[in-house]
Design an enzyme around this catalytic site. Structure first.
Site, PDB file in Angstrom:
ATOM      1  N   LYS A 216       0.867  -1.193   0.000  1.00  0.00           N
ATOM      2  CA  LYS A 216       0.000   0.000   0.000  1.00  0.00           C
ATOM      3  C   LYS A 216       0.892   1.227   0.000  1.00  0.00           C
ATOM      4  O   LYS A 216       1.673   1.440   0.931  1.00  0.00           O
ATOM      5  CB  LYS A 216      -0.911  -0.014   1.221  1.00  0.00           C
ATOM      6  CG  LYS A 216      -1.783   1.227   1.316  1.00  0.00           C
ATOM      7  CD  LYS A 216      -2.811   1.112   2.416  1.00  0.00           C
ATOM      8  CE  LYS A 216      -3.651   2.380   2.489  1.00  0.00           C
ATOM      9  NZ  LYS A 216      -4.688   2.269   3.518  1.00  0.00           N
ATOM     10  N   LYS A 273      -2.040  -1.551  -3.888  1.00  0.00           N
ATOM     11  CA  LYS A 273      -2.926  -0.384  -3.866  1.00  0.00           C
ATOM     12  C   LYS A 273      -2.115   0.892  -3.908  1.00  0.00           C
ATOM     13  O   LYS A 273      -1.142   0.979  -3.155  1.00  0.00           O
ATOM     14  CB  LYS A 273      -3.747  -0.447  -2.576  1.00  0.00           C
ATOM     15  CG  LYS A 273      -4.620   0.741  -2.314  1.00  0.00           C
ATOM     16  CD  LYS A 273      -5.221   0.645  -0.942  1.00  0.00           C
ATOM     17  CE  LYS A 273      -6.008   1.916  -0.685  1.00  0.00           C
ATOM     18  NZ  LYS A 273      -6.472   1.998   0.663  1.00  0.00           N
ATOM     19  N   SER A 299     -10.075   5.602  -4.863  1.00  0.00           N
ATOM     20  CA  SER A 299     -11.027   6.690  -5.074  1.00  0.00           C
ATOM     21  C   SER A 299     -10.539   7.714  -6.101  1.00  0.00           C
ATOM     22  O   SER A 299     -11.319   8.187  -6.927  1.00  0.00           O
ATOM     23  CB  SER A 299     -11.313   7.377  -3.741  1.00  0.00           C
ATOM     24  OG  SER A 299     -10.105   7.819  -3.128  1.00  0.00           O
TER      25      SER A 299
HETATM   26  C1  PBG Z   1      -7.549   3.455   5.383  1.00  0.00           C
HETATM   27  C2  PBG Z   1      -7.798   3.267   3.938  1.00  0.00           C
HETATM   28  C3  PBG Z   1      -7.572   4.204   2.919  1.00  0.00           C
HETATM   29  C4  PBG Z   1      -8.083   3.631   1.753  1.00  0.00           C
HETATM   30  C5  PBG Z   1      -8.565   2.372   2.083  1.00  0.00           C
HETATM   31  N1  PBG Z   1      -8.362   2.153   3.444  1.00  0.00           N
HETATM   32  C6  PBG Z   1      -7.046   5.587   2.952  1.00  0.00           C
HETATM   33  C7  PBG Z   1      -5.728   5.846   3.519  1.00  0.00           C
HETATM   34  O1  PBG Z   1      -4.903   4.959   3.704  1.00  0.00           O
HETATM   35  O2  PBG Z   1      -5.486   7.007   3.816  1.00  0.00           O
HETATM   36  C8  PBG Z   1      -8.102   4.323   0.415  1.00  0.00           C
HETATM   37  C9  PBG Z   1      -9.119   3.833  -0.536  1.00  0.00           C
HETATM   38  C10 PBG Z   1      -9.445   4.770  -1.647  1.00  0.00           C
HETATM   39  O3  PBG Z   1      -8.808   5.820  -1.858  1.00  0.00           O
HETATM   40  O4  PBG Z   1     -10.372   4.437  -2.367  1.00  0.00           O
HETATM   41  N2  PBG Z   1      -6.457   2.864   5.929  1.00  0.00           N
END
Ligand code: PBG
Length: 349
Positions: A216, A273, A299
């Site tokens: 991630k 991701k 997103s």
């Molecule tokens: C939280 C989380 C996030 C997303 C999924 N789980 C945001 C982040 O890490 O700040 C992002 C998903 C998206 O942008 O669609 N840990």
């Protein structure tokens, strides 16, 4: 320049010039039947996971401005949505609670409330639509005032790794009790997959799976999500700096280290991701492991296609389908995407 190349440059479209070619790959692209036979990658509705934002109460849905077509749903609306998604062939949903600010705290203790919103949502889906697979994030960002994924040491300006993992493991057990199919640690703390596996097994939840957000990245493409769950409201910006735990976008080898650790610690599914800007990572992970691989089209990837399409600059459906196909081609088995429902509807016939 060789003689033949010079000659080609001089030719017109009506010329009778013929290249003496052994290989003409275009022969296989000549008709749709031949193209279908040579097709290498498929996208199926059953590859898709719909992320859903959940709110409390029994009021109306709340559209999310930066994610056209996506709304926050109350539990009754969520249950109906799951019924419809399953009928469309979508096998799984990923739940993200948006809490009232009054429930947020510095340590995110609402995450361990057995009656917290996401646990009620899991129970409601499992009671009404038991065949729908349910995934929940394990991270503290919906529950903390600062919006970080774990316990934040303001003086050190960093998360407290091991104490955060202890909370995530408790969250995992609560989610398993509520009937979740997958817990999905999205926090990027060290050692969390192993600790969650142990906690689940010790509590008799050896059948609950772990979908690990393994690679991630600290991405700017999460902006609209942070609006959707309100995880950046207190900071007044969605540019929350998570670089001490999420991966450096330039680091390929470090991503592979994270993936190998999650696999060794007992993850059932690995995840990369975001997806579109990280197709090379998806491919490399695919080649490193035999585990199922998920990719999260986040997103911001959704928002950029919607925004361009709203301006008439891109064809939304074709770009949507191409973006999802590319993620499959890179090597993802399953894709978390805000387009899941719309894609399923478009292929319904
Ligand atoms: C939280 C989380 C996030 C997303 C999924 N789980 C945001 C982040 O890490 O700040 C992002 C998903 C998206 O942008 O669609 N840990």
């Amino acid at each position: 320049m060789s003689d033949s190349v010079v000659m080609v440059l001089r030719m017109t479209a009506t010329s009778d010039f013929r290249l003496d070619l052994t290989h003409r790959p275009r022969r296989m692209r000549r008709t749709s039947a031949l193209r279908a036979l040579a097709n290498e990658t498929d996208l199926h509705v059953h590859n898709l996971i719909q992320p859903i934002f959940v709110i409390d109460g029994d009021g109306a849905l709340e559209p999310i401005e930066s994610m056209p077509g996506i709304s926050r749903l109350t539990i009754p609306l969520l249950v109906e949505e799951c019924r419809q998604l399953l009928a469309l062939g979508i096998p799984a949903v990923a739940l993200f609670p948006k809490l009232d600010d009054s429930l947020k705290s510095d340590d995110g203790r609402e995450a361990l409330n057995p009656g917290t919103l996401v646990l009620r949502a899991i129970r409601a889906i499992k009671a009404a639509v038991p065949d729908m697979a349910v995934i929940t994030d394990l991270a503290l960002d919906p529950y903390t005032v600062h919006g970080h994924d774990g316990l934040f040491d303001a003086r050190a300006g960093d998360l407290i790794n091991d104490a955060t993992v202890e909370i995530l493991a408790e969250m995992a057990v609560l989610a398993a009790e509520a009937g979740v199919d997958f817990v999905a640690p999205s926090d990027m703390m060290d050692g969390r997959v192993g600790a969650i596996r142990v906690a689940l097994d010790e509590n008799g939840f050896e059948k609950t799976s772990i979908m690990a957000y393994s690679a991630k990245f600290a991405s700017a493409f999460y902006g609209p999500f942070r609006d959707a769950v309100g995880s950046a409201s207190s900071a007044g910006t969605h540019h929350l700096d998570k670089r001490t735990y999420q991966l450096n976008p330039g680091n390929r080898r470090e991503a592979l280290i994270e993936v190998a650790l999650d696999e060794a610690e007992g993850a059932d599914v690995l995840m990369v991701k975001p997806a579109g800007p990280y197709l090379d990572i998806i491919r490399e992970v695919r080649e490193e492991t035999e585990l199922p691989l998920a990719a999260y089209q986040v997103s911001g990837e959704y928002a950029q296609l919607q925004a361009a399409a709203a301006n008439g600059w891109l064809d939304l459906e074709r770009c949507r389908d191409e973006s999802l196909l590319a993620i499959r081609r890179a090597g993802a088995d399953m894709i978390l995407t805000y387009f899941a429902r719309a894609y399923a509807e478009s292929v319904q016939g």
